[in-house]
Motif scaffolding. Sequence first.
Motif, PDB file in Angstrom:
ATOM      1  N   SER A  56      33.546  25.565  34.801  1.00 12.64           N
ATOM      2  CA  SER A  56      34.818  24.628  35.005  1.00 12.64           C
ATOM      3  C   SER A  56      35.942  25.444  35.537  1.00 12.64           C
ATOM      4  CB  SER A  56      35.206  24.181  33.557  1.00 12.64           C
ATOM      5  OG  SER A  56      35.456  25.302  32.630  1.00 12.64           O
ATOM      6  N   LYS A  57      35.620  26.894  35.583  1.00  8.35           N
ATOM      7  CA  LYS A  57      36.714  27.799  35.994  1.00  8.35           C
ATOM      8  C   LYS A  57      36.136  29.074  36.641  1.00  8.35           C
ATOM      9  CE  LYS A  57      41.231  29.739  35.604  1.00  8.35           C
ATOM     10  NZ  LYS A  57      42.460  29.989  34.640  1.00  8.35           N
ATOM     11  N   LEU A  58      36.386  29.559  37.704  1.00 10.84           N
ATOM     12  CA  LEU A  58      36.010  30.524  38.386  1.00 10.84           C
ATOM     13  C   LEU A  58      37.044  31.704  38.189  1.00 10.84           C
ATOM     14  CD1 LEU A  58      35.037  29.301  41.907  1.00 10.84           C
ATOM     15  CD2 LEU A  58      33.169  29.793  39.870  1.00 10.84           C
ATOM     16  N   GLY A  59      36.637  32.975  37.960  1.00 13.04           N
ATOM     17  CA  GLY A  59      37.374  34.340  37.891  1.00 13.04           C
ATOM     18  C   GLY A  59      36.785  35.052  39.338  1.00 13.04           C
ATOM     19  N   ALA A  60      37.633  35.884  39.776  1.00 15.10           N
ATOM     20  CA  ALA A  60      37.540  36.744  40.924  1.00 15.10           C
ATOM     21  C   ALA A  60      37.874  38.110  40.699  1.00 15.10           C
ATOM     22  CB  ALA A  60      37.916  36.532  42.125  1.00 15.10           C
ATOM     23  N   ALA A  61      37.055  39.209  40.416  1.00 10.70           N
ATOM     24  CA  ALA A  61      37.540  40.455  40.090  1.00 10.70           C
ATOM     25  C   ALA A  61      36.820  41.553  40.949  1.00 10.70           C
ATOM     26  CB  ALA A  61      37.202  40.628  38.663  1.00 10.70           C
ATOM     27  N   VAL A  62      37.432  42.564  41.191  1.00 16.39           N
ATOM     28  CA  VAL A  62      36.695  43.867  42.246  1.00 16.39           C
ATOM     29  C   VAL A  62      35.729  44.148  41.303  1.00 16.39           C
ATOM     30  CG1 VAL A  62      37.114  45.777  43.110  1.00 16.39           C
ATOM     31  CG2 VAL A  62      38.714  44.132  43.127  1.00 16.39           C
ATOM     32  N   ASP A  63      35.710  44.555  39.911  1.00 14.12           N
ATOM     33  CA  ASP A  63      34.987  45.305  38.976  1.00 14.12           C
ATOM     34  C   ASP A  63      34.304  44.291  37.994  1.00 14.12           C
ATOM     35  OD1 ASP A  63      35.321  47.595  40.635  1.00 14.12           O
ATOM     36  OD2 ASP A  63      37.231  47.489  39.818  1.00 14.12           O
ATOM     37  N   ALA A  75      41.541  33.855  30.007  1.00 14.12           N
ATOM     38  CA  ALA A  75      41.760  32.667  31.281  1.00 14.12           C
ATOM     39  C   ALA A  75      40.845  31.343  31.184  1.00 14.12           C
ATOM     40  CB  ALA A  75      41.610  33.544  32.663  1.00 14.12           C
ATOM     41  N   GLY A  76      39.987  31.630  30.488  1.00 14.30           N
ATOM     42  CA  GLY A  76      39.216  30.402  30.391  1.00 14.30           C
ATOM     43  C   GLY A  76      38.337  30.296  31.448  1.00 14.30           C
ATOM     44  N   VAL A  77      37.619  31.426  32.036  1.00 13.35           N
ATOM     45  CA  VAL A  77      36.678  31.524  33.065  1.00 13.35           C
ATOM     46  C   VAL A  77      35.263  31.407  32.329  1.00 13.35           C
ATOM     47  CG1 VAL A  77      35.882  33.178  34.765  1.00 13.35           C
ATOM     48  CG2 VAL A  77      38.238  32.866  34.662  1.00 13.35           C
ATOM     49  N   ASN A  78      34.484  30.654  33.261  1.00 19.29           N
ATOM     50  CA  ASN A  78      32.985  30.826  32.639  1.00 19.29           C
ATOM     51  C   ASN A  78      31.979  31.225  33.906  1.00 19.29           C
ATOM     52  OD1 ASN A  78      33.270  28.522  33.696  1.00 19.29           O
ATOM     53  ND2 ASN A  78      32.461  27.332  31.825  1.00 19.29           N
ATOM     54  N   LEU A  79      32.496  31.824  34.985  1.00 17.91           N
ATOM     55  CA  LEU A  79      31.660  32.378  35.865  1.00 17.91           C
ATOM     56  C   LEU A  79      32.632  33.372  36.665  1.00 17.91           C
ATOM     57  CD1 LEU A  79      29.129  32.779  37.115  1.00 17.91           C
ATOM     58  CD2 LEU A  79      29.571  31.190  39.224  1.00 17.91           C
ATOM     59  N   LEU A  80      32.261  34.722  36.342  1.00 19.91           N
ATOM     60  CA  LEU A  80      32.995  35.776  37.079  1.00 19.91           C
ATOM     61  C   LEU A  80      32.370  36.342  38.458  1.00 19.91           C
ATOM     62  CD1 LEU A  80      35.557  37.565  36.524  1.00 19.91           C
ATOM     63  CD2 LEU A  80      33.870  39.062  35.284  1.00 19.91           C
ATOM     64  N   LEU A  81      33.177  36.144  39.312  1.00 24.12           N
ATOM     65  CA  LEU A  81      32.621  36.815  40.836  1.00 24.12           C
ATOM     66  C   LEU A  81      33.092  38.141  41.006  1.00 24.12           C
ATOM     67  CD1 LEU A  81      33.635  33.679  42.844  1.00 24.12           C
ATOM     68  CD2 LEU A  81      31.489  33.985  41.666  1.00 24.12           C
ATOM     69  N   VAL A  82      32.361  39.228  41.094  1.00 25.74           N
ATOM     70  CA  VAL A  82      32.715  40.637  41.243  1.00 25.74           C
ATOM     71  C   VAL A  82      31.934  40.938  42.267  1.00 25.74           C
ATOM     72  CG1 VAL A  82      32.895  40.952  38.562  1.00 25.74           C
ATOM     73  CG2 VAL A  82      30.842  41.333  39.765  1.00 25.74           C
ATOM     74  N   HIS A  83      32.738  42.310  42.703  1.00 28.34           N
ATOM     75  CA  HIS A  83      32.356  42.993  44.054  1.00 28.34           C
ATOM     76  C   HIS A  83      31.406  44.100  43.403  1.00 28.34           C
ATOM     77  CE1 HIS A  83      32.091  44.623  47.970  1.00 28.34           C
ATOM     78  NE2 HIS A  83      32.727  45.842  47.873  1.00 28.34           N
ATOM     79  N   HIS A  84      31.805  44.698  42.549  1.00 34.61           N
ATOM     80  CA  HIS A  84      30.904  45.858  41.904  1.00 34.61           C
ATOM     81  C   HIS A  84      30.433  45.381  40.644  1.00 34.61           C
ATOM     82  CE1 HIS A  84      34.472  48.347  44.126  1.00 34.61           C
ATOM     83  NE2 HIS A  84      33.243  48.419  44.880  1.00 34.61           N
ATOM     84  N   GLU A 266      40.841  31.822  39.732  1.00 38.59           N
ATOM     85  CA  GLU A 266      42.020  32.830  39.356  1.00 38.59           C
ATOM     86  C   GLU A 266      41.430  34.096  39.434  1.00 38.59           C
ATOM     87  OE1 GLU A 266      44.313  34.248  35.420  1.00 38.59           O
ATOM     88  OE2 GLU A 266      43.757  32.233  35.438  1.00 38.59           O
ATOM     89  N   PHE A 267      42.372  34.883  40.372  1.00 34.54           N
ATOM     90  CA  PHE A 267      42.106  36.348  40.559  1.00 34.54           C
ATOM     91  C   PHE A 267      42.373  37.073  39.058  1.00 34.54           C
ATOM     92  CE2 PHE A 267      43.612  40.462  42.057  1.00 34.54           C
ATOM     93  CZ  PHE A 267      42.396  41.163  42.346  1.00 34.54           C
ATOM     94  N   ILE A 268      41.525  37.924  38.786  1.00 33.31           N
ATOM     95  CA  ILE A 268      41.417  38.680  37.540  1.00 33.31           C
ATOM     96  C   ILE A 268      41.577  40.195  37.926  1.00 33.31           C
ATOM     97  CG2 ILE A 268      40.389  39.352  35.472  1.00 33.31           C
ATOM     98  CD1 ILE A 268      40.594  36.590  35.539  1.00 33.31           C
TER      99      ILE A 268
END
Length: 274
Positions: A56-63, A75-84, A266-268
């Motif tokens: 229902s909500k994506l999070g974008a984080a570097v690490d 933030a209610g994120v349930n899929l976290l997209l990360v680079h590292h 949302e950007f984390i």
Amino acid sequence: MKESGCSWKVFHNSPIAMPKAAEIAAFADSLLRTHEIPDYPNALNGLQVGTDAEISKLGAAVDFSARAVGLAAKAGVNLLLVHHGAFWDGLAPITGRRLRVLSDLLSASIGVYSSHLPLDCHPVLGNNVLLAQRLGLVPESPFGKFNEISIGTSGHSACLVSELLDTATTFAQEHGGHVHSTPFRTGRNVGRWAICTGAGADSDTLREAGQRGIETLIVGEGPHWTAVRAEESGLVLIYAGHYVTETLGVQALAAAISAEFRIPWEFIAAPTGT
């Protein structure tokens, strides 16, 4: 409400089914050509931690980190997209810190998708092309060879190095970072430039810069000796921060997934100061 076993929500006044993590991962893998791009073994690109939750909500984080997971849960994120991703330090027992982070992740039903070099080198969503654009530079050709691919980008600019440094400093400060530069020839034009984000300053990158006549090289970070080498070769080397230079790709990926599946993101922000 529930219908035919799927959850639905209203987004822009039209009901749509909420996707699962595997569906989003398949889309991202195709978009980023994940299985075609070589990378370091511990990158483990793709869906690293699954979840049965409907996303229902994506999070974008570097690490991937305890801080990022905690902020994502709030933030209610349930899929976290990360680079590292979660496995950079290799195989280790799931105890102590690892156990605490994993417990927090699972209790919040958060999945994790990671993309390293496939995201760095993407021609539209990549950290390198987006950083170039953010700094007012126009990408013209690839740069930064890794195996058979180029990770970074390069071009030519008539602006002053001092102006580029001002722009880079403003951007870095927005993300809790700072900029260092070799203090040589900063009053001249940028000329032929190249960007290789993250730990971009190494022997291979500096060698390629010399072979291609690069006059200004922008990286995230590099060992001390690279500043000495840059001075001796007449290269302006700008260290804009590993974290800072890799904030743009995950946000662009989140925006692309959001547009495809019509779910918010949302950007984390979890700056490391490096």
